[in-house]
Scaffold this active site. Structure first.
Site, PDB file in Angstrom:
ATOM      1  N   HIS A 437      20.717   9.095 -12.732  1.00 48.61           N
ATOM      2  CA  HIS A 437      20.134   8.014 -13.527  1.00 48.61           C
ATOM      3  C   HIS A 437      21.220   7.229 -14.266  1.00 48.61           C
ATOM      4  O   HIS A 437      21.283   5.998 -14.197  1.00 48.61           O
ATOM      5  CB  HIS A 437      19.141   8.636 -14.518  1.00 48.61           C
ATOM      6  CG  HIS A 437      18.470   7.644 -15.402  1.00 48.61           C
ATOM      7  ND1 HIS A 437      18.931   7.351 -16.657  1.00 48.61           N
ATOM      8  CD2 HIS A 437      17.383   6.859 -15.202  1.00 48.61           C
ATOM      9  CE1 HIS A 437      18.149   6.434 -17.197  1.00 48.61           C
ATOM     10  NE2 HIS A 437      17.197   6.122 -16.345  1.00 48.61           N
ATOM     11  N   CYS A 813      19.118  -0.357   0.639  1.00 46.18           N
ATOM     12  CA  CYS A 813      19.167  -0.699  -0.781  1.00 46.18           C
ATOM     13  C   CYS A 813      19.566   0.479  -1.648  1.00 46.18           C
ATOM     14  O   CYS A 813      19.508   0.406  -2.863  1.00 46.18           O
ATOM     15  CB  CYS A 813      17.834  -1.267  -1.244  1.00 46.18           C
ATOM     16  SG  CYS A 813      16.488  -0.073  -1.090  1.00 46.18           S
TER      17      CYS A 813
HETATM   18  C1  PEP Z   1      16.856   5.104  -2.924  1.00 46.62           C
HETATM   19  O1  PEP Z   1      16.218   6.146  -2.967  1.00 46.62           O
HETATM   20  O2  PEP Z   1      17.802   4.885  -2.157  1.00 46.62           O
HETATM   21  C2  PEP Z   1      16.530   4.003  -3.846  1.00 46.62           C
HETATM   22  C3  PEP Z   1      17.132   2.849  -3.765  1.00 46.62           C
HETATM   23  O3  PEP Z   1      15.581   4.252  -4.794  1.00 46.62           O
HETATM   24  P1  PEP Z   1      15.851   5.033  -6.157  1.00 46.62           P
HETATM   25  O4  PEP Z   1      17.332   5.169  -6.318  1.00 46.62           O
HETATM   26  O5  PEP Z   1      15.237   4.230  -7.221  1.00 46.62           O
HETATM   27  O6  PEP Z   1      15.162   6.324  -5.928  1.00 46.62           O
END
Ligand code: PEP
Ligand code: MG
Length: 865
Positions: A437, A813
């Site tokens: 995080h 992403c």
């Molecule tokens: C992922 O899991 O790659 C993503 C972009 O979502 P998050 O990092 O919010 O879980």
């Protein structure tokens, strides 16, 4: 650069090289055979610069010498006449790979000393001899340095003492024969290249294992004599900024040559009120230097530092090396060379390391500043910032309110810390990896961040942090987080400011003309979106909407929603969030000016929005007017053994559909509002954590219904695109059927990596370094895309997705999105775009352009072959 190297390799095929080559304009030479210095000297000779006679020894010749194959040096000495004075310098293929230090004044002996004493004066001759004996003793005979300290004055007594010291240490008189001197120097330099330290050092700079060493033997241009004499170096750009500026140093004979210790006074190169300058004392020599400088820049196509001597008013050019430069200067120099028509734009784009751009976007610790390191961790978000230690998000906010910069130090951060992170100048956590995080938010905010500093102890009770060495720092003490190196420093070292200048923008604009894959940004707030826009991201590839629920008073409303007893109650509470979300999306649409905006529906487990400590639970009970016991029981009931694999993402969307309904309505109402301002927006709505086609069908049904309702209420027709985030292995495997309902598939490589390895992204930091050190993983897969495993799922997902819907838009992403390997992978597999943190967008644009240019070059070489 690359093209140039290939050119050399091509020449190599058709030419035979002699092991010993006199450097003339027409001699057969190449950097791949004789090294960069030798090749550069030949270029200077071709430009008709006054370079002293020089002979180059090829890599093969030097390797043979190292193996003991040097029988005599007659051929090498032939061009230098009867009583030569010589220097030998290393010439590795890339000058950055280093090599043994130069040895000067080879040929000095008793006879030469006597002769030079007549012409140059005894002090000068003695100084030359002393320097040579010292260098020979230390670097060739490898004797104890203590016995060979240079004396303060070059006296006859000092010289005979040093010669005696040599004899005492070796049981032999100092060699008088130039053949013997040169042979010994060549042998020692050739062997030094094979030493373990030299090997490791050059390999750390990217040299291949079999990198060769060439040597150049050059007639000494002493810069001593009767008239104007001296030596120096000159360059024509500022090494820190790349701005045109003449810098360097010049020592006149009286200052530099006879004195063995450092000279006190100075002669400046250019006119200077502080003292005499070369420009004033010898304007014609200075002008010649400037003319040579301009010629070298345009013909060698590089900013070079030129080493020169002046002997009785005559200029000699001894060497030229590429100016060592800071990252910021590298960009400006490359752009200036292209703007002056010296190199083409594509070459300027190839010359800049994308990592250098990232550094330019943030303040950095001054590389020359002293570093009082207290702990190290994972460099999670680049840049450096200084502030007072605070141990809670509340303290961070209070500190910011007082106008005091602070560093938030936490065991790990949770969504509850987001406001504290906004208030802090930097974040340091004990736990967590590159996708934790703290790391994700830090990069999004452009906040320097070090995570996983597992050797650090936090003593909340006493307001202390304790370093691995037992040093205690209190809350309120000043520390600096260097998110570029992963180090945390005590105090406030000097900083270098971020430096975004015109050259930076120009280079990126050129890069965009070569790039063949889209670059979007992950942006959750208007501030992120503005950063993304400033860096010319081609839209938002991921807006994590849950981050919006931690802002202002929304957390309270969110908690009320979680505690609602029925869908109706939930819907009623969510109605209060609706205008806030609508305003969020309207702001993003406005800032992105018609660029695509991909909004991911709510993803995290609801439990993340609830307090975990007693005080928080008490506050919540008061807010909801419920008994503490009931609140505690409800919070406990919502907790999960493994929340990342529990009720989150689309699973929440299906079991608590009111949240997605509200979000969809907010997106569509913001779309309608944008249309009202004549801004055509086609929102992209993305469903997270999908693993089955039916999940998409269910959510799509509801979202279509909301879209229809908003259209009929507003009377405005709009379209939207629904897409799926592929972040479970099953979604990748079932992509063909999932894609039938999805206009786009965006691979969330953070969760996909987590689930492919079965490795918690929040806990991996604890043992990742052990794993990488022991070679279990080549690199942290959360940092560097695992092409073999996760990559295979990506390519299966992409191929099956296309089979299900040929025109499906593909992207990634996850945090890997801005990395070179991920961009290369996505280009190779025909993805449409990558999406990364806003601050990584510039480097991603440059990387993508470089990869496209490299492909073009490969095609060219193939067709030439
Ligand atoms: C992922 O899991 O790659 C993503 C972009 O979502 P998050 O990092 O919010 O879980
Ligand atoms: Mg995810």
């Amino acid at each position: 650069m690359l093209r140039h190297d290939k050119g050399c390799a091509a020449v190599q095929k058709h030419t035979t090289f002699s092991p010993v080559t006199l450097i003339t304009p027409t001699a057969s030479m190449s950097a791949a055979v004789h090294g960069g210095r030798a090749k550069c000297l030949q270029r200077l000779v071709r430009l008709d610069l006054p370079v002293p006679t020089t002979v180059a020894l090829s890599f093969a010749a030097v390797a043979e010498i190292a193996r003991g194959g040097l029988s005599d040096v007659t051929e090498i000495l032939a061009p230098f006449g009867d009583a030569p004075l010589l220097s030998v310098r290393p010439s590795s293929q890339d000058p950055d790979w280093g090599g043994p230090g130069a040895i000067l004044n080879i040929g000095m002996n008793d006879a030469r000393h006597a002769a030079l004493s007549q012409t140059l004066g005894e002090a000068t001759a003695t100084a030359l001899y002393l320097r040579f004996v010292q260098a020979f003793a230390l670097h060739v005979a490898r004797l104890d340095p203590e016995a060979f300290d240079l004396p303060g004055e070059p006296t006859a007594v000092a010289l005979s003492r040093m010669l005696q010291a040599y004899e005492d240490e070796t049981d032999e008189p100092f060699p008088q024969d130039v053949d013997e001197q040169l042979a010994e120097v060549l042998r020692s330099m050739a062997r030094a290249w094979d030493g373990t330290t030299a090997r490791l050092l050059r390999q750390a700079k990217g040299a291949p294992e079999d990198a060769g060493l060439g040597l150049v033997v050059q007639e000494m241009a002493l810069g001593v004599g009767q008239g104007l004499c001296g030596s120096g170096v000159i360059q024509f750009v500022d090494a820190a900024t790349g701005a045109p500026q003449i810098t360097g140093r010049y020592l006149s004979q009286s200052q530099g040559r006879e004195a063995l210790s450092a000279p006190s006074g100075a002669i400046y190169l250019t006119r200077d009120p502080r003292g005499p300058s070369l420009e004033d004392d010898a304007p014609e020599v200075f002008e010649a230097l400037c003319t040579y400088g301009a010629l070298v820049r345009s013909r060698l196509r590089e900013e070079m530092q030129i080493e020169f001597t002046i002997e009785n008013g005559h200029l000699r050019i001894i060497d030229a090396v590429r100016v060592h430069r800071a990252n910021r200067a590298a960009v400006r120099i490359a752009v200036a060379l292209a703007e002056d028509g010296i190199i083409p734009r594509d070459e300027a784009v190839m010359r800049v390391d994308p990592g250098a751009l990232s550094e330019m976007l943030h303040r950095q610790v001054d590389p020359d500043a002293a570093r009082d390191r207290i702990v190290s961790g994972i460099a999670a978000s680049p840049g450096a910032a200084t502030g007072r230690i605070v141990l809670t998000a509340d303290e961070a906010q209070a500190s910011a309110a007082r106008g005091e910069p602070c560093v938030l130090v936490r065991r790990e951060t949770t969504p509850e810390d987001i406001r504290g992170m906004h208030a802090a100048k930097a974040v340091l956590t004990v736990r967590g990896g590159i996708t934790s995080h703290a790391a994700v938010i830090g990069r999004g905010l452009g906040l320097p961040c070090v995570v996983g500093a597992s050797d650090l102890e936090i003593d909340r009770k006493h307001g202390l942090i304790i370093t691995p060495g037992g040093r205690k720092l209190r809350a309120g003490d000043i520390i600096t987080v260097d998110g570029t190196s992963g180090e945390v420093l005590a105090g406030e070292p000097a900083m270098r400011e971020a430096a975004l200048d015109g050259a930076f923008q120009t280079l990126l604009a050129w890069a965009d003309t070569f790039r063949d894959i889209g670059i979007r940004a992950n942006a959750d707030t208007p501030k992120d979106a503005q950063t993304a826009r400033n860096f010319a991201a081609q839209g938002i590839g991921l807006c994590r909407t849950e981050h919006m629920f931690f802002e202002g008073d929304r957390l309270g409303v969110m908690r009320e929603m979680i505690f609602a007893n029925s869908p109706e109650d939930r819907r009623a509470v969510l109605t209060r969030l609706l205008p806030m979300q609508r305003a969020d999306f309207a702001a993003l649409f406005e800032i992105m000016e018609g660029q695509p905006v991909c909004i991911r529906l709510f993803d995290p487990p609801l439990h993340e929005f609830l307090p975990s400590d007693r005080a928080g639970l008490r506050d919540l009970a008061a807010q909801l007017a419920l008994p503490l016991a009931e609140v505690t029981a409800r919070v406990e009931a919502l907790s999960e053994y493994n929340p990342m694999l529990g009720l989150r993402g689309v699973r929440l969307g299906i079991t608590v559909p009111e949240i997605y309904d509200m979000q969809a309505r907010a997106i569509f109402e913001a779309t309608v509002a944008a249309h009202g301002r004549n801004r055509m927006v086609v929102p992209e709505v993305m469903i997270p954590l999908v693993s089955a086609k039916r999940e998409v069908e269910l959510v799509k049904g509801r979202i279509d219904a909301v879209a229809a309702a908003v259209q009929s209420e507003s009377g405005v027709a709009f379209t939207y695109r629904l897409g799926v985030m592929v972040e479970t292995p099953r979604a990748a495997l079932r992509a063909a059927e999932i894609a039938q309902h999805a206009a786009f598939l965006s691979f969330g490589t953070n969760d996909l990596t987590q689930m492919t390895y079965g490795l918690s992204r929040d806990d991996a930091g604890r043992f990742m370094s052990t794993y990488v050190k022991q070679g279990v993983f080549p690199e942290d897969p959360f940092h560097s895309l695992d092409i073999e495993g996760v990559g295979e799922l990506l390519s299966i997902g992409a191929a099956r997705g296309r089979a299900g819907r040929p025109k499906v838009v593909l992207s990634i992403c996850g945090e890997h999105g801005g990395s070179r390997s991920a961009i290369a992978f996505c280009r190779e597999h025909g993805f449409d775009y990558v999406s990364c943190s806003p601050f990584r967008v510039p480097a991603a644009r440059l990387t993508a352009a470089q990869l496209a240019l490299l492909d073009r070059e490969e095609l060219q070489v193939e067709s030439e072959v």
